[in-house]
Design a protein around this motif. Structure first.
Motif, PDB file in Angstrom:
ATOM      1  N   SER A 142       0.853  -1.210   0.000  1.00  0.00           N
ATOM      2  CA  SER A 142       0.000   0.000   0.000  1.00  0.00           C
ATOM      3  C   SER A 142       0.879   1.247   0.000  1.00  0.00           C
ATOM      4  N   GLY A 167       0.791   1.612  10.396  1.00  0.00           N
ATOM      5  CA  GLY A 167       1.395   0.613   9.525  1.00  0.00           C
ATOM      6  C   GLY A 167       1.823   1.184   8.184  1.00  0.00           C
ATOM      7  N   VAL A 168       0.865   1.574   7.365  1.00  0.00           N
ATOM      8  CA  VAL A 168       1.179   2.084   6.031  1.00  0.00           C
ATOM      9  C   VAL A 168       2.017   3.361   6.146  1.00  0.00           C
ATOM     10  N   GLY A 188      -0.577  11.069  16.653  1.00  0.00           N
ATOM     11  CA  GLY A 188      -1.269  11.519  17.861  1.00  0.00           C
ATOM     12  C   GLY A 188      -0.441  11.285  19.109  1.00  0.00           C
ATOM     13  N   LYS A 192       4.478   9.190  20.192  1.00  0.00           N
ATOM     14  CA  LYS A 192       4.509   8.737  18.796  1.00  0.00           C
ATOM     15  C   LYS A 192       5.399   9.640  17.952  1.00  0.00           C
ATOM     16  N   TYR A 208      -0.902  15.948  16.025  1.00  0.00           N
ATOM     17  CA  TYR A 208      -2.161  16.598  15.610  1.00  0.00           C
ATOM     18  C   TYR A 208      -3.116  16.808  16.777  1.00  0.00           C
ATOM     19  N   ASN A 231      -3.934   9.108   5.274  1.00  0.00           N
ATOM     20  CA  ASN A 231      -4.539   7.904   5.845  1.00  0.00           C
ATOM     21  C   ASN A 231      -5.762   8.207   6.695  1.00  0.00           C
ATOM     22  N   CYS A 253      -5.222   7.413   0.616  1.00  0.00           N
ATOM     23  CA  CYS A 253      -5.088   5.993   0.958  1.00  0.00           C
ATOM     24  C   CYS A 253      -6.236   5.565   1.855  1.00  0.00           C
ATOM     25  N   PHE A 284      -6.355   5.327  -4.449  1.00  0.00           N
ATOM     26  CA  PHE A 284      -5.869   4.083  -5.059  1.00  0.00           C
ATOM     27  C   PHE A 284      -6.355   2.918  -4.201  1.00  0.00           C
ATOM     28  N   VAL A 286      -4.975  -0.869  -3.236  1.00  0.00           N
ATOM     29  CA  VAL A 286      -3.735  -1.639  -3.356  1.00  0.00           C
ATOM     30  C   VAL A 286      -3.906  -2.935  -4.150  1.00  0.00           C
ATOM     31  N   LEU A 329      -5.901  -0.322  16.111  1.00  0.00           N
ATOM     32  CA  LEU A 329      -5.886   0.611  14.971  1.00  0.00           C
ATOM     33  C   LEU A 329      -6.759   1.829  15.265  1.00  0.00           C
ATOM     34  N   ARG A 338       0.429  -3.634  13.245  1.00  0.00           N
ATOM     35  CA  ARG A 338      -0.062  -4.642  14.192  1.00  0.00           C
ATOM     36  C   ARG A 338      -0.160  -5.998  13.507  1.00  0.00           C
TER      37      ARG A 338
END
Ligand SMILES: NC(=O)c1ccc[n+]([C@@H]2O[C@H](COP(=O)([O-])OP(=O)(O)OC[C@H]3O[C@@H](n4cnc5c(N)ncnc54)[C@H](OP(=O)(O)O)[C@@H]3O)[C@@H](O)[C@H]2O)c1
Length: 342
Positions: A142, A167-168, A188, A192, A208, A231, A253, A284, A286, A329, A338
């Motif tokens: 992705s 992840g992505v 967030g 992180k 954010y 995302n 995404c 898109f 994937v 998630l 994960r």
């Protein structure tokens, strides 16, 4: 093991309810046997996608039918072929496919009629196998296709990535760095953001939840955002589109911040910049790149072996931890990709 443990949906999830084991019945079914043209896969690891929450709701989502009550929870996994009556798959082969949340699954090997072509042969298996769901699998694909094919980065571009500690997102940041871009990650929380700088290697990180996005974009992207990899949608997309550069590209995404709102929330606000900045916004899917997965896998493995692409997998242990991994998630509890080792 001669039984097949399965997590079967017991009841539909309610609006706002966290995903938990309580939604599932743990069933012990007999080990399935492949018929002619089929093969048996033992699940080694499971991967997760926000789309799976929609399966639990009892209503069809844009791409997927819901999981029916009593049915095994649908999900992607990686595993080894244990027995085969299929001419193209042998015992010991490694495949990533729709295993479902269970120890064993039967696969037909036929993707021809599928909208979502989930079966992927892993030609160069790396250990641990869960990497083929993460940086070397669907999350990696992705990031790879979305960023390179839709984002079309140039060295020196300023790239902004939302859910960058996910992840992505964490893979997009790494590929962007590899391509000589300046990378700004959004996540967030301070923890992180620190992880993004120390582990992923972004140039700047924006929290954010605490920072003013518009102000930070002006500070970190003074010439505008050349590639925005989105995302999350919502307010973050709005702030990024307000700051898009001339001929900038917004790669759509996912939209985890707004996706499950009913009725749908109003759409992007600053899309007039598509005109003023001659910018482009393109989504898109994937799985449309299924035939190019082997080439992408090879390049991702090369980067991984060279140490240029760091694994970010967060490993949950055991089949029964799958609901917690999925919930992470949405709660944002972890950094990285994960996976569950079964
Ligand atoms: N187009 C495709 O073909 C394709 C393929 C795969 C995935 N996707 C999409 O790509 C996105 C990333 O997927 P992933 O599997 O890698 O998930 P992920 O980014 O690992 O996990 C989701 C992250 O989103 C953030 N988040 C959750 N709720 C949020 C909210 N309300 N507002 C803002 N951020 C929120 C959390 O990070 P923070 O703690 O930093 O907020 C969380 O860690 C998803 O939207 C997914 O649907 C699309």
């Amino acid at each position: 093991m001669s039984v097949n443990r399965q997590l079967c949906l017991k009841r539909n999830i309610q609006q706002g309810e966290p995903v938990s084991l309580d939604l599932f019945e743990v069933r012990e079914a007999p080990l399935p046997e492949p018929a002619a043209g089929e093969f048996l896969v033992k699940t080694a690891a499971l991967g997760f996608s926000p789309a799976q929450r929609a399966y639990l709701m009892g209503t069809a989502s844009r791409f997927h039918a819901p999981v029916d009550l009593g049915e095994v929870m649908r999900g992607r996994g990686v595993g080894r072929v244990m027995a085969s009556r299929h001419p193209d798959f042998r015992e010991g082969d490694v495949v990533a496919c729709s295993t479902g949340w269970q120890d064993y699954s039967i696969q037909s090997g036929d993707v021809s009629g599928m909208l979502v072509k989930t079966l992927q042969r892993v030609s160069d298996p790396q250990q641990p196998l869960h990497l083929h769901l993460g940086i070397l699998g669907s999350s990696g694909f992705s990031a790879y296709f979305g960023f390179l094919d839709i984002g079309r980065p140039q060295a020196g571009d300023t790239v902004v990535v939302s859910a960058a500690a996910g992840g992505v997102g964490s893979i997009v940041c790494q590929i962007a760095r590899l391509k000589g871009c300046r990378v700004v990650g959004i996540a967030g929380g301070a923890e992180k953001c620190a992880w993004l700088k120390q582990v992923v290697g972004v140039d700047e990180a924006i929290d954010y939840k605490a920072d003013d996005l518009d102000q930070k974009f002006q500070e970190y992207c003074p010439s505008g955002i050349d590639v925005y990899f989105d995302n999350v949608g919502g307010d973050t997309l709005d702030a990024a589109m307000k700051n898009i550069a001339l001929r900038g590209r917004a790669v759509i995404c996912g939209m985890i911040s707004t996706e499950y709102h009913e009725p749908p929330l109003p759409g992007p606000r600053y899309y007039y910049n598509l005109i003023y900045k001659r910018a482009r916004m393109e989504g898109f899917f994937v799985w449309d790149y299924h035939e190019q997965f082997p080439a992408a896998e090879k390049e991702l493995i090369d980067w991984y072996k060279a140490g240029d692409l760091k694994p970010t997998e967060v490993v949950y242990q055991g089949l029964l931890s799958a609901p917690d991994a999925l919930q992470s998630l949405f709660s944002g509890a972890d950094c990285g990709i994960r996976v569950v080792d079964c």
